[in-house]
Design a protein around this motif. Structure first.
Motif, mmCIF file in Angstrom:
data_model
loop_
_atom_site.group_PDB
_atom_site.id
_atom_site.type_symbol
_atom_site.label_atom_id
_atom_site.label_comp_id
_atom_site.label_asym_id
_atom_site.label_seq_id
_atom_site.Cartn_x
_atom_site.Cartn_y
_atom_site.Cartn_z
ATOM 1 N N GLY A 90 1.206 -3.901 7.813
ATOM 2 C CA GLY A 90 -0.048 -3.198 7.590
ATOM 3 C C GLY A 90 -0.208 -2.078 8.593
ATOM 4 N N ALA A 91 -1.435 -1.867 9.050
ATOM 5 C CA ALA A 91 -1.704 -0.773 9.981
ATOM 6 C C ALA A 91 -2.788 -1.170 10.969
ATOM 7 N N GLU A 92 -2.700 -0.619 12.164
ATOM 8 C CA GLU A 92 -3.763 -0.788 13.137
ATOM 9 C C GLU A 92 -4.871 0.217 12.844
ATOM 10 N N SER A 93 -6.083 -0.143 13.219
ATOM 11 C CA SER A 93 -7.219 0.760 13.071
ATOM 12 C C SER A 93 -8.228 0.460 14.161
ATOM 13 N N PRO A 94 -9.182 1.367 14.392
ATOM 14 C CA PRO A 94 -10.216 1.083 15.405
ATOM 15 C C PRO A 94 -11.007 -0.181 15.109
ATOM 16 N N ASP A 95 -11.035 -0.576 13.838
ATOM 17 C CA ASP A 95 -11.787 -1.764 13.444
ATOM 18 C C ASP A 95 -10.916 -3.009 13.355
ATOM 19 N N GLY A 96 -9.656 -2.882 13.751
ATOM 20 C CA GLY A 96 -8.763 -4.029 13.701
ATOM 21 C C GLY A 96 -7.612 -3.822 12.741
ATOM 22 N N PHE A 97 -6.857 -4.877 12.530
ATOM 23 C CA PHE A 97 -5.662 -4.814 11.681
ATOM 24 C C PHE A 97 -6.030 -4.686 10.209
ATOM 25 N N LEU A 98 -5.324 -3.791 9.501
ATOM 26 C CA LEU A 98 -5.527 -3.613 8.068
ATOM 27 C C LEU A 98 -4.283 -4.105 7.336
ATOM 28 N N PRO A 99 -4.385 -5.184 6.576
ATOM 29 C CA PRO A 99 -3.217 -5.678 5.843
ATOM 30 C C PRO A 99 -2.836 -4.737 4.698
ATOM 31 N N LEU A 100 -1.658 -4.964 4.172
ATOM 32 C CA LEU A 100 -1.112 -4.110 3.121
ATOM 33 C C LEU A 100 -2.071 -3.990 1.942
ATOM 34 N N ASP A 101 -2.718 -5.082 1.582
ATOM 35 C CA ASP A 101 -3.637 -5.079 0.451
ATOM 36 C C ASP A 101 -4.743 -4.049 0.624
ATOM 37 N N GLU A 102 -5.349 -4.038 1.816
ATOM 38 C CA GLU A 102 -6.465 -3.135 2.072
ATOM 39 C C GLU A 102 -6.023 -1.679 2.123
ATOM 40 N N GLY A 104 -3.899 -0.526 0.015
ATOM 41 C CA GLY A 104 -3.591 -0.164 -1.363
ATOM 42 C C GLY A 104 -2.116 -0.058 -1.669
ATOM 43 N N PHE A 105 -1.282 -0.742 -0.852
ATOM 44 C CA PHE A 105 0.163 -0.641 -1.029
ATOM 45 C C PHE A 105 0.792 -1.903 -1.604
ATOM 46 N N GLY A 106 -0.022 -2.791 -2.155
ATOM 47 C CA GLY A 106 0.525 -4.013 -2.727
ATOM 48 C C GLY A 106 0.105 -5.239 -1.955
ATOM 49 N N PRO A 107 0.460 -6.413 -2.457
ATOM 50 C CA PRO A 107 0.019 -7.663 -1.820
ATOM 51 C C PRO A 107 0.780 -7.971 -0.538
ATOM 52 N N SER A 108 0.077 -8.559 0.400
ATOM 53 C CA SER A 108 0.718 -9.038 1.628
ATOM 54 C C SER A 108 0.799 -10.556 1.637
ATOM 55 N N THR A 109 0.471 -11.165 0.489
ATOM 56 C CA THR A 109 0.495 -12.614 0.355
ATOM 57 C C THR A 109 1.178 -12.993 -0.951
ATOM 58 N N THR A 110 2.040 -14.007 -0.880
ATOM 59 C CA THR A 110 2.639 -14.575 -2.080
ATOM 60 C C THR A 110 2.351 -16.064 -2.105
ATOM 61 N N SER A 111 1.732 -16.526 -3.169
ATOM 62 C CA SER A 111 1.406 -17.952 -3.287
ATOM 63 C C SER A 111 2.627 -18.749 -3.701
ATOM 64 N N ALA A 112 2.708 -19.957 -3.213
ATOM 65 C CA ALA A 112 3.770 -20.859 -3.659
ATOM 66 C C ALA A 112 3.558 -21.200 -5.131
ATOM 67 N N ASP A 113 4.653 -21.425 -5.837
ATOM 68 C CA ASP A 113 4.546 -21.839 -7.230
ATOM 69 C C ASP A 113 3.807 -23.179 -7.294
ATOM 70 N N PRO A 114 2.716 -23.259 -8.058
ATOM 71 C CA PRO A 114 1.900 -24.483 -8.042
ATOM 72 C C PRO A 114 2.667 -25.742 -8.418
ATOM 73 N N ALA A 115 3.501 -25.652 -9.447
ATOM 74 C CA ALA A 115 4.238 -26.837 -9.892
ATOM 75 C C ALA A 115 5.261 -27.270 -8.848
ATOM 76 N N LEU A 116 5.967 -26.296 -8.266
ATOM 77 C CA LEU A 116 6.967 -26.618 -7.243
ATOM 78 C C LEU A 116 6.294 -27.181 -6.003
#
Length: 211
Positions: A90-102, A104-116
């Protein structure tokens, strides 16, 4: 779970611990390198080769040892990830860390497959379940550990490969999960507090429960 399962680790020692615990022969275990980039590239290559050979993998698990957040995952225990988070992408900012999602460059989280994940929970009922963060730089100070714990209140552990493996699996359309055993607390690098042997023992036990 075993048929067509690929388990990737960062280093050979982790792969050896997994193999030592397995009682089935239909699982492929391979070390793919340290860090999210190596993990993504190595996993993608293995998935592509298997698909090209006409015998694609049915699921992939990122496995190995990692750090546990104090009071969330104890040393020597097993952790299953509900989601794998690119915690420093992500990126640093005066207000703190900005993850990839914020950004606008895509998700920074991938959920585990529920069944697995559910099958892993049934095989490992005593495992701690929660988010696992992926960092290119392992946390080494109390301040950083507290900041991460506050930013991700559901995070129970820290490692360096899960998000990379998850990205490769998602692009290949293969179910993904992450399994960690806890060798050290997240925070200051106190080698005297690490329990590497216990973490490898737990990794072997976790592998033995897979069938």
């Amino acid at each position: 779970m075993s048929a067509g399962l690929l388990i990737v680790t960062a280093v050979p020692a982790e792969a050896e611990a997994v193999r030592a615990g397995l009682t089935i022969t239909t699982v492929t275990v391979a070390p793919v390198g340290v860090g999210p980039a190596a993990a993504a590239a190595g996993t993608a290559r293995l998935l592509a080769l298997a698909e090209a050979g006409g015998n694609p993998y049915q699921a992939v698990i990122s496995a190995g040892i990692g750090g546990g957040f104090p009071d969330r995952a104890a040393l020597g225990t097993i952790v299953l990830a509900t989601r794998s988070i690119a915690a420093d992408l992500g990126a640093e900012s005066p207000d703190g860390f900005l993850p990839l999602d914020e950004l606008g460059f895509g998700p920074s989280t991938t959920s585990a497959d529920p069944a697995l994940l559910e099958r892993l929970r049934q095989a490992l009922p005593r495992a701690t379940v929660g988010a696992v963060i992926t960092c290119s730089t392992v946390t080494g100070t109390t301040e950083s550990a507290r900041a991460l714990a506050a930013r991700y209140p559901d995070a129970v552990a820290e490692a360096m490969e899960g998000y990379g493996v998850a990205t490769a699996a998602a692009q290949a359309g293969v179910p993904f999960a992450e399994l960690r055993t806890i060798s050290n607390p997240v925070g200051p690098r106190d080698r005297g507090a690490w329990r590497i042997t216990e973490a490898f023992d737990a990794l072997r036990c976790a592998a033995a429960a897979l069938h």
